[in-house]
Structure formats: structure tokens, C-alpha cells
Design a protein around this motif. Structure first.
Motif, PDB file in Angstrom:
ATOM      1  N   PRO A 190      -0.299 -98.008  -6.029  1.00 16.06           N
ATOM      2  CA  PRO A 190       0.000 -98.407  -5.085  1.00 16.06           C
ATOM      3  C   PRO A 190       0.460 -96.807  -4.250  1.00 16.06           C
ATOM      4  CG  PRO A 190       1.558 -98.782  -6.603  1.00 16.06           C
ATOM      5  CD  PRO A 190       0.886 -99.116  -7.246  1.00 16.06           C
ATOM      6  N   GLU A 191      -0.106 -97.202  -3.137  1.00 10.31           N
ATOM      7  CA  GLU A 191      -0.305 -95.712  -1.750  1.00 10.31           C
ATOM      8  C   GLU A 191       1.113 -94.799  -2.258  1.00 10.31           C
ATOM      9  OE1 GLU A 191       0.637 -95.677   2.479  1.00 10.31           O
ATOM     10  OE2 GLU A 191      -0.602 -97.059   1.832  1.00 10.31           O
ATOM     11  N   GLY A 192       0.522 -93.422  -3.139  1.00 17.19           N
ATOM     12  CA  GLY A 192       1.716 -92.188  -2.476  1.00 17.19           C
ATOM     13  C   GLY A 192       1.989 -92.497  -3.958  1.00 17.19           C
ATOM     14  N   ASP A 193       1.725 -93.276  -4.983  1.00 14.30           N
ATOM     15  CA  ASP A 193       2.931 -93.607  -6.114  1.00 14.30           C
ATOM     16  C   ASP A 193       1.862 -92.626  -7.445  1.00 14.30           C
ATOM     17  OD1 ASP A 193       4.120 -93.734  -8.754  1.00 14.30           O
ATOM     18  OD2 ASP A 193       4.354 -96.125  -7.881  1.00 14.30           O
ATOM     19  N   PHE A 194       1.817 -91.460  -7.842  1.00 14.78           N
ATOM     20  CA  PHE A 194       0.891 -90.202  -8.653  1.00 14.78           C
ATOM     21  C   PHE A 194       1.194 -90.882 -10.349  1.00 14.78           C
ATOM     22  CE2 PHE A 194       4.329 -87.546  -7.687  1.00 14.78           C
ATOM     23  CZ  PHE A 194       4.686 -87.397  -9.007  1.00 14.78           C
ATOM     24  N   VAL A 195       2.517 -91.759  -9.919  1.00 15.54           N
ATOM     25  CA  VAL A 195       3.243 -92.027 -11.807  1.00 15.54           C
ATOM     26  C   VAL A 195       1.896 -93.023 -11.885  1.00 15.54           C
ATOM     27  CG1 VAL A 195       4.740 -92.897 -13.391  1.00 15.54           C
ATOM     28  CG2 VAL A 195       5.740 -91.275 -10.975  1.00 15.54           C
ATOM     29  N   ALA A 196       1.793 -94.079 -10.981  1.00 12.42           N
ATOM     30  CA  ALA A 196       1.268 -95.370 -11.365  1.00 12.42           C
ATOM     31  C   ALA A 196      -0.510 -94.714 -11.235  1.00 12.42           C
ATOM     32  CB  ALA A 196       1.329 -95.739 -10.063  1.00 12.42           C
ATOM     33  N   LEU A 197      -0.830 -93.683 -10.321  1.00 17.40           N
ATOM     34  CA  LEU A 197      -2.381 -93.080 -10.561  1.00 17.40           C
ATOM     35  C   LEU A 197      -2.542 -93.120 -12.330  1.00 17.40           C
ATOM     36  CD1 LEU A 197      -4.822 -92.877  -8.894  1.00 17.40           C
ATOM     37  CD2 LEU A 197      -3.191 -90.689  -8.023  1.00 17.40           C
ATOM     38  N   ALA A 198      -1.653 -91.853 -12.019  1.00 15.31           N
ATOM     39  CA  ALA A 198      -1.941 -91.339 -13.669  1.00 15.31           C
ATOM     40  C   ALA A 198      -1.518 -92.624 -14.938  1.00 15.31           C
ATOM     41  CB  ALA A 198      -0.854 -90.626 -13.847  1.00 15.31           C
ATOM     42  N   ALA A 199      -1.408 -93.910 -15.033  1.00 12.98           N
ATOM     43  CA  ALA A 199      -1.160 -94.440 -15.922  1.00 12.98           C
ATOM     44  C   ALA A 199      -2.419 -94.796 -15.762  1.00 12.98           C
ATOM     45  CB  ALA A 199      -0.111 -95.657 -15.047  1.00 12.98           C
ATOM     46  N   ALA A 200      -3.069 -95.155 -14.199  1.00 16.53           N
ATOM     47  CA  ALA A 200      -4.105 -95.747 -14.017  1.00 16.53           C
ATOM     48  C   ALA A 200      -5.632 -95.460 -14.706  1.00 16.53           C
ATOM     49  CB  ALA A 200      -4.678 -96.406 -12.168  1.00 16.53           C
ATOM     50  N   ILE A 201      -5.283 -94.428 -14.169  1.00 15.51           N
ATOM     51  CA  ILE A 201      -6.290 -92.896 -15.255  1.00 15.51           C
ATOM     52  C   ILE A 201      -6.523 -93.448 -16.819  1.00 15.51           C
ATOM     53  CG2 ILE A 201      -7.302 -91.155 -15.263  1.00 15.51           C
ATOM     54  CD1 ILE A 201      -6.344 -90.197 -12.141  1.00 15.51           C
ATOM     55  N   ARG A 202      -5.385 -93.428 -17.172  1.00 17.13           N
ATOM     56  CA  ARG A 202      -5.008 -93.142 -18.838  1.00 17.13           C
ATOM     57  C   ARG A 202      -5.243 -94.814 -19.158  1.00 17.13           C
ATOM     58  NH1 ARG A 202      -2.587 -90.193 -22.063  1.00 17.13           N
ATOM     59  NH2 ARG A 202      -1.174 -89.537 -20.800  1.00 17.13           N
ATOM     60  N   GLN A 203      -5.499 -95.497 -18.865  1.00 21.37           N
ATOM     61  CA  GLN A 203      -5.769 -97.277 -18.710  1.00 21.37           C
ATOM     62  C   GLN A 203      -7.163 -97.036 -18.737  1.00 21.37           C
ATOM     63  OE1 GLN A 203      -4.328-100.359 -16.697  1.00 21.37           O
ATOM     64  NE2 GLN A 203      -6.217-101.664 -16.920  1.00 21.37           N
ATOM     65  N   MET A 204      -8.630 -96.170 -17.507  1.00 19.88           N
ATOM     66  CA  MET A 204      -9.683 -96.117 -17.424  1.00 19.88           C
ATOM     67  C   MET A 204      -9.813 -95.734 -18.837  1.00 19.88           C
ATOM     68  SD  MET A 204     -10.755 -98.673 -14.767  1.00 19.88           S
ATOM     69  CE  MET A 204     -11.801 -97.952 -14.133  1.00 19.88           C
ATOM     70  N   ALA A 205      -9.744 -94.817 -19.124  1.00 24.46           N
ATOM     71  CA  ALA A 205     -10.240 -94.321 -20.934  1.00 24.46           C
ATOM     72  C   ALA A 205     -10.011 -94.170 -21.545  1.00 24.46           C
ATOM     73  CB  ALA A 205      -9.799 -92.240 -20.469  1.00 24.46           C
ATOM     74  N   ASP A 206      -9.238 -95.323 -21.498  1.00 28.77           N
ATOM     75  CA  ASP A 206      -8.397 -95.908 -23.153  1.00 28.77           C
ATOM     76  C   ASP A 206      -9.523 -97.283 -23.902  1.00 28.77           C
ATOM     77  OD1 ASP A 206      -6.576 -93.945 -23.661  1.00 28.77           O
ATOM     78  OD2 ASP A 206      -5.213 -95.081 -23.363  1.00 28.77           O
ATOM     79  N   ASP A 207      -9.851 -98.013 -22.169  1.00 29.15           N
ATOM     80  CA  ASP A 207      -9.987 -99.309 -22.431  1.00 29.15           C
ATOM     81  C   ASP A 207     -11.512 -99.100 -21.733  1.00 29.15           C
ATOM     82  OD1 ASP A 207     -10.783-102.176 -22.717  1.00 29.15           O
ATOM     83  OD2 ASP A 207     -10.172-102.260 -20.988  1.00 29.15           O
ATOM     84  N   ARG A 208     -12.403 -98.670 -23.273  1.00 31.86           N
ATOM     85  CA  ARG A 208     -13.329 -98.577 -23.203  1.00 31.86           C
ATOM     86  C   ARG A 208     -14.848 -99.911 -23.062  1.00 31.86           C
ATOM     87  NH1 ARG A 208     -14.800 -94.038 -21.145  1.00 31.86           N
ATOM     88  NH2 ARG A 208     -16.554 -93.830 -22.007  1.00 31.86           N
ATOM     89  N   GLU A 209     -13.863-100.664 -23.577  1.00 30.12           N
ATOM     90  CA  GLU A 209     -14.885-101.981 -23.434  1.00 30.12           C
ATOM     91  C   GLU A 209     -14.426-102.538 -22.139  1.00 30.12           C
ATOM     92  OE1 GLU A 209     -16.758-104.236 -22.992  1.00 30.12           O
ATOM     93  OE2 GLU A 209     -17.060-103.798 -25.099  1.00 30.12           O
ATOM     94  N   GLY A 210     -13.548-102.336 -21.645  1.00 32.85           N
ATOM     95  CA  GLY A 210     -12.783-102.590 -19.402  1.00 32.85           C
ATOM     96  C   GLY A 210     -13.934-101.668 -18.840  1.00 32.85           C
ATOM     97  N   TYR A 211     -14.297-100.525 -19.298  1.00 34.53           N
ATOM     98  CA  TYR A 211     -14.643 -99.790 -18.130  1.00 34.53           C
ATOM     99  C   TYR A 211     -16.028 -99.900 -18.108  1.00 34.53           C
ATOM    100  CZ  TYR A 211     -16.616 -94.977 -17.026  1.00 34.53           C
ATOM    101  OH  TYR A 211     -17.528 -93.769 -16.457  1.00 34.53           O
ATOM    102  N   ARG A 212     -16.435-100.282 -19.247  1.00 35.17           N
ATOM    103  CA  ARG A 212     -18.111-100.399 -19.260  1.00 35.17           C
ATOM    104  C   ARG A 212     -17.913-101.617 -18.312  1.00 35.17           C
ATOM    105  NH1 ARG A 212     -18.493 -98.483 -24.555  1.00 35.17           N
ATOM    106  NH2 ARG A 212     -17.656-100.591 -25.498  1.00 35.17           N
ATOM    107  N   ARG A 213     -17.213-103.039 -18.554  1.00 33.27           N
ATOM    108  CA  ARG A 213     -17.434-103.813 -17.771  1.00 33.27           C
ATOM    109  C   ARG A 213     -17.395-103.840 -16.588  1.00 33.27           C
ATOM    110  NH1 ARG A 213     -12.774-106.053 -19.221  1.00 33.27           N
ATOM    111  NH2 ARG A 213     -11.906-106.055 -17.031  1.00 33.27           N
ATOM    112  N   MET A 214     -16.096-102.735 -15.587  1.00 39.09           N
ATOM    113  CA  MET A 214     -16.297-102.268 -14.706  1.00 39.09           C
ATOM    114  C   MET A 214     -17.516-101.281 -13.695  1.00 39.09           C
ATOM    115  SD  MET A 214     -12.184-101.901 -14.129  1.00 39.09           S
ATOM    116  CE  MET A 214     -11.063-102.721 -14.952  1.00 39.09           C
ATOM    117  N   SER A 215     -17.865-101.318 -14.828  1.00 37.32           N
ATOM    118  CA  SER A 215     -18.823-100.289 -13.916  1.00 37.32           C
ATOM    119  C   SER A 215     -20.592-100.925 -14.055  1.00 37.32           C
ATOM    120  CB  SER A 215     -19.613 -98.749 -15.246  1.00 37.32           C
ATOM    121  OG  SER A 215     -20.591 -98.175 -15.029  1.00 37.32           O
ATOM    122  N   ALA A 216     -20.416-101.822 -14.945  1.00 38.73           N
ATOM    123  CA  ALA A 216     -21.431-102.610 -14.525  1.00 38.73           C
ATOM    124  C   ALA A 216     -21.137-103.362 -12.837  1.00 38.73           C
ATOM    125  CB  ALA A 216     -21.467-104.364 -15.519  1.00 38.73           C
ATOM    126  N   ALA A 217     -20.293-103.502 -12.555  1.00 41.93           N
ATOM    127  CA  ALA A 217     -19.911-104.316 -12.041  1.00 41.93           C
ATOM    128  C   ALA A 217     -19.546-103.522 -10.629  1.00 41.93           C
ATOM    129  CB  ALA A 217     -17.830-105.388 -11.919  1.00 41.93           C
TER     130      ALA A 217
END
Length: 377
Positions: free
Chosen positions: A317-344
Motif C-alpha cells: 500500500p502506497e506510503g506504508d514503509f512497514v509493509a514495504l520492508a515486509a515485502a522486501i524481506r519476503q522476496m529475500a527469504d523465499d528463494r523459490e518464489g523469487y526465481r519464479r517471479m524473476s522468470a515471470a
């Protein structure tokens, strides 16, 4: 017979998003069918760049970065009467749109490059009606560079039939070897173990860098994360101070302006867009996608069209830096998801965001609009 004559009009003196798009499109233009001249203010940085790709330019004395400067009108009308283009394509520049109408150019196209929320006065029905009439008079067709820009135009009373959505396209970033990538990262002080989170945008309030830095501060205790800020702008000093105040000196690199954006992009593991204003179809999102970079983007404007949540990145959600930090952490933690999103991300770029696709769509509109005009004579 012969080539279609197109006059492009842009009032920018620096090379911003609209200028970069114009250069990209003209590099891909079908010059066997379309002859282009660009009218711009004297001293515009675009002039030399257009010259380098073999595009003719005409410069005017007034109107530099001032869309409504009517002192440019007589000169613009004279140029249009001399050139007698089949198509006038204006990027903003109200005076050029008015000149095209006064000079009787048959096809007058206007591109809406940004998405602002409509001002309160625009929501008053008579004002909206008047605005729609003026827009309708000045332009025979309107290009919206994103769904968000289309909504914007509709809210200003522009007739839906006149609007065509043509998503911004970019050239893919150049590919580099693993070794080169390693060297680039090392030059910024990043090791192979680091997860580098980057943002590439003008340092202006609408781009939301404050949210980026505050999210970085929430992640700073985790030594995996490093942050890269690419771009210059009026907030440079303030953002450096904010980063210092948040204790980020050792975790963040301000790269400034990069002539070759491939370099910082190849250093990133994640591409972030924190926009809180004017975003349509963001060039740095599509450039990142061209090399398979997933994104975390704010929910503002056209971002939600470009980044499909959970497919090629995450939306917060625009302006919500706490949610932004959580999303960044999620991308770093989920390597499988990251690889899938990279290809997409890479797939999405190839299907929707190439420069070639944008150019063919724009020139297709020119041909249809001209045929429509000559067909009705």
C-alpha cells in the motif's frame, strides 16, 4: 503516396521520461513510411541526442519547460504552416496543441504521460464539460501511456472513443557476463552474499524515497541487505541527511546519475518503486524486468498494472514503509518464489513492454488516424 509527415512537439529542456520515450520510439521508427521532425525549445538537451539518431529538429525561442507559455504560439503556428505535417504529436505542450488547431493540422495527437488525481475543481460537472470540449477541440486523438492515465483523462471529460492506451516500451538493458556483474557489485561495495535492493528514480517528492529509506532502516539489522539509490534531484541533500539520521551510512550507496543504467540494475537483486504521485508505466520497472528483476512497487497509479502481485513481484500500500520492508524481506527469504517471479518478470517484459511494440502501436495509430481523415474528405 510518399511518406507520412509527422511533427513531434515536446517542451522539455532536459531528458526526462517523456524525452527518453520519444528517443526510444524514434530509434525504432519505420523511416521508410514515416518522416519525423521534432519541434522543441532552443537549448534542449534532446536536440543533440535526436541529431545523433538522424532526426531533424526545429527549435523555438519560447516555451522551454512551460507548457502554457503562449509567447511560443506565433512561432509554432508558422512552423506548422511551413511543414504542413499529416500528424502533430504533442507531449504535454499546450501551446503546441493550440498552434496545431490554429494551423489546421488534420491529425492532432496528444500523449498523456502522467497520472495525477483530478483536482477538486475538475470534478464540478460544468468545468469538466468545458475541459472535455477544449481537449476535444485541440486533439483528434489522445494516447494514454497507462490505464491510470486513461482514467485520468476520462475524469477530465475526454471522450473515451478518442483515447488509445499504448503502454510505455523500453529497450532491454544490455546483458553482461557473470564476471562483469561481480565487478560492478564490488565497485559499489557489495559482496556476492548481499541481497541488493535498488531504486532508480528522480530524487523528487513524488517518488517516495523517504519510504525507501525508512523501510531500509527497518531491515538494517539483517546484514544480508544493502541498498542502492540511483538518480539525482532536488531532494539529494535531504535524503543523504535522512539516511545518516537513520544510521544507514554503511548499508546504502547513493550512485547519483548513471549514463548507463545497465550497471546499477545488474547490481540489484530487487527493483523497488515507491511512487506516491504521477506514476503511469514506469520505465525503470520495465527496464528491470528486461533482465528478470522482480519488483516491489507501491499501489499508486500504473504500478498495479505493471507488477502483478505475486506473479512478477509484490505490491504494497502506497506510503506504508512497514509493509514495504515486509515485502522486501519476503522476496529475500523465499528463494523459490523469487526465481519464479524473476522468470515471470522477463516474460512480461517480452510480451508487453518492448520498445518495438510501443513504436508499432503508435505508428499504427498515426496511419489509422490519417486514413480516417482522408477517407472522410
Amino acid at each position: 503516396g510518399g511518406k507520412m509527415k509527422v511533427l513531434e512537439a515536446i517542451s522539455d529542456t532536459n531528458v526526462g521520461g517523456a524525452g527518453r520515450l520519444l528517443l526510444t520510439r524514434l530509434r525504432h521508427s519505420d523511416r521508410t513510411a514515416v518522416q519525423t521532425t521534432v519541434v522543441l525549445p532552443k537549448g534542449s538537451a534532446l536536440e543533440e541526442r535526436l541529431f545523433r539518431i538522424g532526426i531533424r529538429t526545429v527549435s523555438v525561442t519560447h516555451g522551454a519547460d512551460a507548457s502554457a507559455d503562449l509567447r511560443a504560439l506565433p512561432e509554432l503556428v508558422r512552423i506548422m504552416r511551413e511543414h504542413r505535417p499529416d500528424v502533430l504529436h504533442c507531449h504535454g505542450w499546450l501551446a503546441a496543441r493550440l498552434a496545431g488547431w490554429l494551423a489546421g493540422v488534420p491529425v492532432r495527437i496528444h500523449t498523456r504521460h502522467c497520472a495525477y488525481r483530478a483536482g477538486r475543481w475538475l470534478r464540478i460537472p460544468p468545468v469538466r464539460l468545458l475541459c472535455g470540449l477544449v481537449q476535444g477541440m485541440l486533439s483528434t486523438n489522445v494516447i494514454a501511456v497507462a490505464e491510470a492515465a486513461r482514467e485520468d483523462l476520462l475524469s477530465q471529460g475526454v471522450n473515451d472513443k478518442k483515447i488509445e492506451v499504448i503502454i510505455n516500451g523500453t529497450d532491454p538493458l544490455r546483458t553482461v557476463s557473470r564476471t562483469a556483474r561481480y565487478i560492478y557489485r564490488e565497485a559499489y561495495g557489495f559482496s556476492p552474499e548481499h541481497f541488493v535492493v535498488g531504486i532508480c528514480a528522480r530524487l523528487e517528492p513524488c517518488k517516495g524515497h523517504g519510504d525507501f529509506l525508512r523501510a531500509a532502516a527497518l531491515l538494517a539489522s539483517d546484514d544480508r541487505f544493502r541498498f542502492l539509490v540511483v538518480g539525482t534531484g532536488s531532494l539529494e541533500k535531504d535524503l543523504h541527511e535522512l539516511a545518516r539520521g537513520l544510521g544507514l551510512e554503511k548499508k546504502i550507496v547513493f550512485a547519483g546519475f548513471c549514463e548507463d543504467v545497465s550497471i546499477p540494475f545488474w547490481c540489484m537483486d530487487l527493483n523497488v518503486n515507491c511512487s506516491v504521485g504521477t506514476e503511469t508505466s514506469c520505465l525503470s520497472l520495465s527496464e528491470g524486468m528486461s533482465i528478470g528483476l522482480p519488483a516491489v512497487a507501491s499501489s499508486y497509479g500504473g504500478n498495479v498494472h505493471m507488477v502483478k502481485h505475486g506473479t512478477n513481484g509484490l505490491i504494497y500500500p502506497e506510503g506504508d514503509f512497514v509493509a514495504l520492508a515486509a515485502a522486501i524481506r519476503q522476496m529475500a527469504d523465499d528463494r523459490e518464489g523469487y526465481r519464479r517471479m524473476s522468470a515471470a518478470a522477463r516474460r512480461r517484459y517480452c510480451e508487453e513492454f518492448t520498445a518495438d511494440r510501443m513504436t508499432r502501436a503508435t505508428e499504427g495509430l498515426y496511419h489509422r488516424a490519417v486514413a480516417g481523415k482522408t477517407g472522410t474528405v
